[in-house]
Motif scaffolding. Structure first.
Motif, short mmCIF file in Angstrom:
data_model
loop_
_atom_site.label_atom_id
_atom_site.label_comp_id
_atom_site.label_asym_id
_atom_site.label_seq_id
_atom_site.Cartn_x
_atom_site.Cartn_y
_atom_site.Cartn_z
N LEU A 1 30.90 -14.53 -35.72
CA LEU A 1 31.58 -13.24 -35.77
C LEU A 1 32.54 -13.21 -36.96
N GLY A 2 32.48 -12.15 -37.72
CA GLY A 2 33.33 -12.03 -38.90
C GLY A 2 32.68 -12.53 -40.17
N THR A 3 31.54 -13.25 -40.05
CA THR A 3 30.84 -13.71 -41.26
C THR A 3 29.76 -12.73 -41.71
N GLY A 4 29.50 -11.73 -40.89
CA GLY A 4 28.48 -10.73 -41.20
C GLY A 4 28.00 -10.09 -39.91
N PRO A 5 27.26 -8.98 -40.00
CA PRO A 5 26.71 -8.36 -38.79
C PRO A 5 25.79 -9.33 -38.07
N ILE A 6 25.83 -9.32 -36.73
CA ILE A 6 25.01 -10.24 -35.94
C ILE A 6 24.00 -9.46 -35.13
N VAL A 7 22.74 -9.81 -35.32
CA VAL A 7 21.63 -9.21 -34.58
C VAL A 7 20.98 -10.30 -33.74
N PHE A 8 20.94 -10.08 -32.42
CA PHE A 8 20.41 -11.07 -31.48
C PHE A 8 19.11 -10.55 -30.90
N ALA A 9 18.04 -11.32 -31.09
CA ALA A 9 16.72 -10.93 -30.58
C ALA A 9 16.01 -12.16 -30.06
N ALA A 10 16.28 -12.52 -28.80
CA ALA A 10 15.65 -13.69 -28.19
C ALA A 10 14.26 -13.30 -27.71
N GLY A 11 13.39 -14.28 -27.65
CA GLY A 11 12.04 -14.04 -27.17
C GLY A 11 11.02 -14.78 -28.00
N LEU A 12 10.02 -15.30 -27.33
CA LEU A 12 8.89 -15.96 -27.99
C LEU A 12 7.63 -15.41 -27.31
N PRO A 13 7.22 -14.21 -27.69
CA PRO A 13 6.14 -13.53 -26.98
C PRO A 13 4.85 -14.33 -26.88
N ALA A 14 4.54 -15.14 -27.88
CA ALA A 14 3.29 -15.90 -27.86
C ALA A 14 3.24 -16.86 -26.68
N LEU A 15 4.40 -17.28 -26.17
CA LEU A 15 4.46 -18.18 -25.02
C LEU A 15 4.97 -17.46 -23.77
N GLY A 16 4.90 -16.14 -23.76
CA GLY A 16 5.29 -15.38 -22.59
C GLY A 16 6.77 -15.30 -22.35
N ARG A 17 7.58 -15.54 -23.37
CA ARG A 17 9.04 -15.52 -23.22
C ARG A 17 9.57 -14.24 -23.87
N THR A 18 10.03 -13.32 -23.04
CA THR A 18 10.40 -11.99 -23.49
C THR A 18 11.78 -11.62 -22.95
N VAL A 19 12.30 -10.51 -23.46
CA VAL A 19 13.54 -9.93 -22.95
C VAL A 19 13.28 -8.46 -22.68
N GLU A 20 13.48 -8.05 -21.43
CA GLU A 20 13.21 -6.66 -21.03
C GLU A 20 14.42 -6.11 -20.28
N ASN A 21 14.95 -5.00 -20.80
CA ASN A 21 16.15 -4.38 -20.22
C ASN A 21 17.30 -5.39 -20.13
N GLY A 22 17.38 -6.23 -21.17
CA GLY A 22 18.47 -7.20 -21.23
C GLY A 22 18.29 -8.43 -20.37
N GLY B 1 22.16 3.51 -34.77
CA GLY B 1 22.54 2.79 -33.56
C GLY B 1 22.94 1.36 -33.86
N LEU B 2 22.19 0.71 -34.75
CA LEU B 2 22.51 -0.67 -35.11
C LEU B 2 23.84 -0.75 -35.84
N SER B 3 24.07 0.15 -36.78
CA SER B 3 25.33 0.15 -37.54
C SER B 3 26.52 0.39 -36.62
N ALA B 4 26.37 1.30 -35.67
CA ALA B 4 27.47 1.58 -34.75
C ALA B 4 27.82 0.34 -33.92
N ALA B 5 26.79 -0.40 -33.51
CA ALA B 5 27.03 -1.59 -32.71
C ALA B 5 27.78 -2.65 -33.50
N VAL B 6 27.30 -2.98 -34.69
CA VAL B 6 27.93 -4.06 -35.46
C VAL B 6 29.27 -3.63 -36.04
N ASP B 7 29.43 -2.34 -36.36
CA ASP B 7 30.71 -1.86 -36.88
C ASP B 7 31.81 -1.99 -35.83
N SER B 8 31.42 -2.01 -34.56
CA SER B 8 32.41 -2.15 -33.49
C SER B 8 32.84 -3.60 -33.30
#
Length: 393
Positions: free
Chosen positions: A98-119, A165-172
């Motif tokens: 935090l503070g070193t740049g905007p952070i985008v978090f996207a966990a998941g490895l779909p090829a192995l059935g590892r996903t994130v749905e509705n958080g 939407g992405l800018s609003a999130a990281v700007d906060s």
């Protein structure tokens, strides 16, 4: 580091097998894998660094990650690689960014059935906290991404929210969190994130793969390999590993078993040395493994391997990130150059001294994974049919 210096992409992993898994995505580029934070400023186009933070405390992991990025110029693209089952010190590591740049978090490895749905993180459609896959951890699996981060503020962003939407999130000042159901989602997240300067991407190797797909291939080719006797060191308690070991033993490898109590007390490396002389050997630990002793077990296993092969030219197959890191530390190896991927996550690298190391996360691969990895290092279609099994007292 000037604007013309490399790396263009810096990937920070929390264990060695995950680092190698990610490095394999860039085999057509000038990629190197370092096992020391000092390797961050190397001259490769793509640098992948194993920070070794999986086995650290949260504060130690945060300090290590922050030290790796604090002096980087803004044009270096940073990817913080995390475990696909969300193990490790993810919240502490992300908070340090935090503070070193905007952070985008996207966990998941779909090829192995590892996903994130509705958080909510899932494995093969089952919520992670009900999957049983954290049985060997000392804490409980997170029920959601928000649960994973605790006090670190996150905001869920949908792809249809676009850059506004992405800018609003990281700007906060929050971490922008995306659901991940497919590789197409990851491609879209990478494209959207590229519109933000200095963004820090946080996700699994699948997110790094999406970045790799945006690059023009260099077509460097791979290095030739010279067949070598092989030692397979199984440092994972994942259920799939037992079947993989059985398949490898059936293919002809000599299986050396050592009880965990004898390993920790110190043991004679001669049976391991003799097994390697036969061409293909497996080393496993038996007996109940207390998760609280996992670090000590990995260290003792590494010391045994180093003693057994100190004067030999041996190809190593290492499963489990902590075990892989400890073995290479014991052998004095601090840089690897990935040359090929046998299957997803099973990566063969060359050491500076000309040796070969194949690494793989413990939960990856089908029943024939270790057979294929061993056969590649030995330069054969399959291992020969000599079968034995030894147990260390």
């Amino acid at each position: 580091m000037s604007s013309t210096q490399r790396p263009r992409i810096l990937i920070l992993a929390d264990d060695l097998s995950g680092a190698a898994e990610t490095a394999a995505l860039f085999l057509d580029r000038d990629v190197s894998l370092g096992i020391d934070i000092g390797a961050v400023h190397g001259d490769s186009d793509v640098r992948v660094i194993d920070l070794g933070t999986r086995a650290m405390s949260g504060p130690e992991a945060a300090d290590r990650v922050h030290a790796a990025v604090r002096d980087l110029p803004p044009q270096v693209r940073v990817i913080k690689k995390i475990d696909s089952m969300l193990r490790g010190n993810i919240a502490a590591e992300v908070e340090s960014l935090l503070g070193t740049g905007p952070i985008v978090f996207a966990a998941g490895l779909p090829a192995l059935g590892r996903t994130v749905e509705n958080g909510v993180p899932h494995i093969d459609g089952v919520p992670l906290d009900r999957s049983g896959r954290w049985a060997l951890e000392t804490t409980e699996a997170p029920a959601s991404i928000a649960d994973l981060f605790g006090h670190v503020r996150t905001i869920s962003v949908a792809l249809e929210d676009g850059i506004d939407g992405l800018s609003a999130a990281v700007d906060s000042g929050a971490v922008a969190v995306f659901d991940v159901r497919s590789d197409a989602d990851l491609d879209a997240i990478v494209d959207l994130s590229a519109l933000l300067p200095g963004v820090r991407l946080v996700g699994t190797a699948a997110l790094a793969a999406a970045v790799a797909r945006t690059l023009r291939p260099n077509e460097l080719g791979t290095l030739p390999i010279e067949p070598v006797p092989t030692l397979v060191v199984v440092g994972t308690a994942e259920a799939v590993a037992a079947q993989q070991v059985s398949e490898l033993e059936r293919s002809g490898a000599t299986h050396v078993r050592i009880h965990v109590d004898h390993l920790l007390a110190g043991t004679d490396p001669t049976p391991v040395r003799n097994a390697v002389d036969g061409g293909a050997a497996i080393l496993t630990v038996t007996g109940p493994v207390d998760p609280a002793r996992s670090s000590a077990i990995a260290t003792a296993l590494a010391e045994l391997v180093a003693q057994a092969i100190s004067d030999k030219t041996v190809g190593l197959v290492l499963t489990g990130g902590e075990t892989a890191r400890r073995v290479l530390d014991a052998l004095g190896v601090n840089t690897l150059h990935p040359i090929t991927e046998i299957h997803h996550g099973a990566v063969v690298s060359r050491t500076a001294a000309g040796g070969y190391v194949a690494t793989r996360p413990g939960s990856f691969g089908g029943p024939d994974s270790l057979v294929a990895m061993t056969a590649y290092l030995r330069g054969v279609e399959s291992t020969p049919s000599f079968s034995n099994s030894e147990a260390l007292a």
